[in-house]
Design a protein around this motif. Structure first.
Motif, short mmCIF file in Angstrom:
data_model
loop_
_atom_site.label_atom_id
_atom_site.label_comp_id
_atom_site.label_asym_id
_atom_site.label_seq_id
_atom_site.Cartn_x
_atom_site.Cartn_y
_atom_site.Cartn_z
N SER A 68 38.14 47.47 41.77
CA SER A 68 39.33 47.60 42.60
C SER A 68 40.05 46.26 42.70
O SER A 68 39.41 45.21 42.76
N HIS A 69 41.37 46.33 42.70
CA HIS A 69 42.21 45.14 42.82
C HIS A 69 43.19 45.38 43.97
O HIS A 69 43.80 46.44 44.04
N SER A 70 43.35 44.40 44.82
CA SER A 70 44.30 44.54 45.94
C SER A 70 45.69 44.10 45.50
O SER A 70 45.86 43.42 44.48
N ALA A 71 46.67 44.49 46.29
CA ALA A 71 48.07 44.17 45.97
C ALA A 71 48.33 42.67 45.98
O ALA A 71 49.27 42.21 45.34
N ASP A 72 47.50 41.91 46.67
CA ASP A 72 47.71 40.46 46.71
C ASP A 72 46.86 39.71 45.67
O ASP A 72 46.70 38.50 45.75
N SER A 73 46.38 40.42 44.66
CA SER A 73 45.58 39.80 43.60
C SER A 73 46.41 38.79 42.82
O SER A 73 47.59 38.99 42.56
N GLN A 74 45.78 37.69 42.42
CA GLN A 74 46.45 36.64 41.65
C GLN A 74 46.40 36.90 40.15
O GLN A 74 46.98 36.15 39.38
N LEU A 75 45.71 37.95 39.72
CA LEU A 75 45.61 38.27 38.30
C LEU A 75 46.92 38.82 37.77
O LEU A 75 47.74 39.33 38.53
N SER A 76 47.11 38.73 36.46
CA SER A 76 48.26 39.33 35.79
C SER A 76 47.82 40.66 35.21
O SER A 76 46.74 40.76 34.62
N PHE A 77 48.67 41.66 35.33
CA PHE A 77 48.35 43.00 34.87
C PHE A 77 49.37 43.45 33.85
O PHE A 77 50.53 43.01 33.87
N GLU A 78 48.93 44.35 32.96
CA GLU A 78 49.80 44.87 31.92
C GLU A 78 49.39 46.30 31.62
O GLU A 78 48.20 46.60 31.50
N VAL A 79 50.38 47.19 31.52
CA VAL A 79 50.11 48.56 31.12
C VAL A 79 49.98 48.57 29.60
O VAL A 79 50.94 48.29 28.89
N VAL A 80 48.79 48.84 29.10
CA VAL A 80 48.52 48.83 27.66
C VAL A 80 48.94 50.15 27.04
O VAL A 80 49.55 50.19 25.98
N LYS A 81 48.61 51.26 27.72
CA LYS A 81 48.89 52.59 27.18
C LYS A 81 49.02 53.58 28.32
O LYS A 81 48.17 53.63 29.20
N GLU A 82 50.07 54.37 28.29
CA GLU A 82 50.25 55.42 29.28
C GLU A 82 49.73 56.74 28.72
O GLU A 82 49.68 56.91 27.50
N PRO A 83 49.36 57.68 29.57
CA PRO A 83 48.92 58.99 29.07
C PRO A 83 50.05 59.67 28.30
O PRO A 83 51.22 59.52 28.64
#
Length: 157
Positions: A83-98
């Motif tokens: 689980s990741h919270s909204a205040d996470s410092q990580l960078s996220f990327e959508v790799v593949k959508e359904p």
């Protein structure tokens, strides 16, 4: 992209990559590599949760990624969820959508919806539900929610 963007825009079932931006250490540094893997990975988006108020503080919105299973002889022994919270410092990327036409097997509880399985077709989703035995699961065809909801169906075991 930020964690808030994932919460607001990414659909359930999307593959999400997260990273802290640091380079991967060589395999010979096992402890450094293990620490790096905790902050860099890929998982399927299975749940989004709104902020939760408590008497002394409010927990931020969050989302959960299913990163994999450990199994033996066809039996899942451990499921890895992160689980990741909204205040996470990580960078996220959508790799593949359904893909349009795939079927999400969903379970509603506690005011939230959780993705149990992403099936290739309605028949595959029905077989999965029958095999796993979820009584209150329902399925939703990807792409049908843009229509009038005609693609949604509820299946009770």
């Amino acid at each position: 992209m930020s964690a808030n963007t994932i919460i607001d825009q990414a659909p359930l079932g999307a593959l999400i990559r997260y990273t802290d931006g640091s380079p991967k250490p060589p395999a010979r540094f096992t402890k450094k590599l293990a620490a790096w893997e905790r902050s860099n990975g890929v998982g399927r988006l299975v749940k989004k949760e709104p902020p939760r108020p408590y008497p002394t503080w409010t927990a931020p919105a969050s989302f959960t990624l299913h990163e994999g299973n450990f199994s033996s002889e066809g039996v899942i022994l451990v499921t890895i969820m992160r689980s990741h919270s909204a205040d996470s410092q990580l960078s996220f990327e959508v790799v593949k959508e359904p893909k349009v036409g795939q079927v999400r097997v969903l379970l509603d509880f506690g005011g939230n919806t959780e993705l149990l399985h992403l099936a290739s077709s309605g028949a595959a989703a029905e077989l999965w539900i029958a095999k796993e035995g979820y009584r209150n699961a329902r399925f939703e065809i990807v792409g049908a929610e843009e229509d009038d909801g005609a693609g949604e169906a509820t299946i009770a075991a």
